[in-house]
Design an enzyme around this catalytic site. Structure first.
Site: not given
Length: 427
Positions: A44, A46, A147, A174, A220, A241, A310
């Site tokens: 993961h 971003d 995600e 999420h 999540h 993650h 992450d």
């Protein structure tokens, strides 16, 4: 008082000797060797979200060789020996019921364009074999994970379309409930449960993901959803993650009983580096992250561990793991703690490759077993309209919306079957 002046040649020699001593750290030397043999696959990152936030996805305004406002750029990727990356196609929960699908498609698009702009660094990948191929060419295999289930707008057709665009995992939620699944905040008591885990449509979605060959990501979600998916999925799952709850009791982390089940079902937990999930505080160190690796290995075995940093999705990172370039430090720390070469290579990438290969095997098996049968076809039963009705959604295609479609999918099928039996009895 006299000040001793050190000749420049001596200073250069001293610096050189320090560099050599650092390079001769046997754990780091071994770490780099192992990373040259096995791809580091991170679950993961971003960076695509940072490209939207900082540049509105205008890649022509960005140079990833010199970008300095992110945890990730090309020099850091090279230094960190990043063999493969799941880039996150993330959009916030406030897009739900609005433009989540459009924004997610734009995030998928920016990953594709990033690979096209820097072909010497990135190679787009959708399979375990393509990851291996990219690694053999000294490129970073670039995969996509969406995600948050809100990105689908409760549509199996959207799920399939995203798969065809290269998406290879979906994080079920999420930090918001969807019309068909509860998110992790329910376990904190800050949000109410809406579905007691997964709704009937949520279970449809899991079955369809197995059929497609898409990785199911349980980062999540609530513990209830974790266990429901582990009960029903025919393929292993991932936590892209998440860290260990016993080390840091944060509800985004994975409890021990679930770690045991991930081992039993041959899935993977990819450890998150966010300080709040590492130590449950604002500060952390590389050693604290290694504690999560040790704990997961102790409870679930070395076969369920991976890296899920992450980066560029969090605001606080441990000392020693400040950006993507620092990951070899963690690999060296695991070796320092007595991890074997095989255990380290498993965590680097072999575990994730095994999971992907099994997901691909399940897809092929379902296609082969169900060839030519209705059960092998894509699921085209939509979510009941009453479960998604909102001011931004029309009811086109739903006959008598709000009446017959207030029934669950199962109840609807039973009603139709009963109607058919009555009709045949009368005529």
């Amino acid at each position: 008082m006299l000040t001793k002046v050190i000749p420049a040649s001596c200073l250069a020699l001293w610096i050189s000797s320090c560099a050599i001593a650092l390079a001769q750290d046997p754990n780091m030397t071994r770490a780099l060797q192992l990373m040259s043999e096995t791809p580091l696959i991170d679950g993961h990152n971003d960076l695509p979200w940072q490209l939207r936030k900082q540049f509105n996805n205008e890649l022509n305004k960005v140079d990833l060789h010199t970008l300095s406002t992110t945890h990730t750029n090309i020099p850091k990727i090279k230094q960190g020996r990043l063999g493969a990356q799941f880039w996150s196609a993330y959009v916030p929960c406030d897009t739900q019921y609005k433009d989540a699908v459009r924004q997610t498609l734009e995030q998928i698009d920016v990953v594709h364009r990033m690979c096209q702009k820097y072909p010497e660094t990135f190679m787009f990948a959708t399979s375990s074999q393509e990851i291996k191929h990219a690694f053999s060419m000294n490129k970073t295999a670039s995969l996509i994970g969406v995600e948050g289930g809100h990105s689908l707008d409760s549509s199996l057709g959207t799920l399939r379309t995203m798969y065809h665009l290269g998406v290879r995992y979906l994080t079920i939620t999420h930090s918001c409930n969807t019309p068909w699944a509860d998110n992790w905040l329910v376990d904190t008591g800050s949000e109410p449960s809406q579905h007691n885990g997964l709704s009937p449509f949520g279970k449809q979605l899991i079955v369809e993901m197995n059929r497609l060959g898409m990785l199911i990501d349980l980062a999540h979600v609530t513990e209830k959803v974790m266990n429901q998916v582990l009960d029903m999925s025919k393929a292993p799952v991932i936590f892209s993650h998440s860290s260990a709850y016993s080390v840091c009791p944060h509800k985004r982390n994975v409890p021990d009983d679930v770690l045991v089940r991930v081992n039993q079902t041959k899935g993977i937990v990819m450890v998150n580096f966010y300080n709040d999930y590492v130590t449950c505080s604002r500060t952390a160190t590389l050693s604290d992250v290694a504690d999560h690796f040790d704990h997961i290995k102790k409870v679930g075995g070395a076969g369920i561990i991976g890296f899920g940093g992450d980066y560029d999705g969090v605001t606080r990172l441990p000392v020693g793991l400040e950006d993507v370039s620092k990951v070899p430090n963690l690999v060296a720390e695991l070796l320092r703690r007595g991890w074997t070469d095989e255990e380290v290579k498993a965590a680097l990438g072999n575990n994730l490759l095994r999971v992907m290969e099994e997901v691909e095997r399940v897809r092929k098996k379902k296609k082969r077993e169900n060839h030519g049968t209705m059960t092998g076809m894509p699921d085209d039963v939509p979510i009941p309209y009453d479960e998604v009705k909102n001011p931004c959604r029309t009811s086109v295609g739903y006959p008598d919306a709000g009446a017959i479609h207030s029934l669950s999918t199962v109840a609807l099928l039973l009603a139709l079957a009963l109607q058919a039996c009555i009709s045949s009895a009368v005529y």
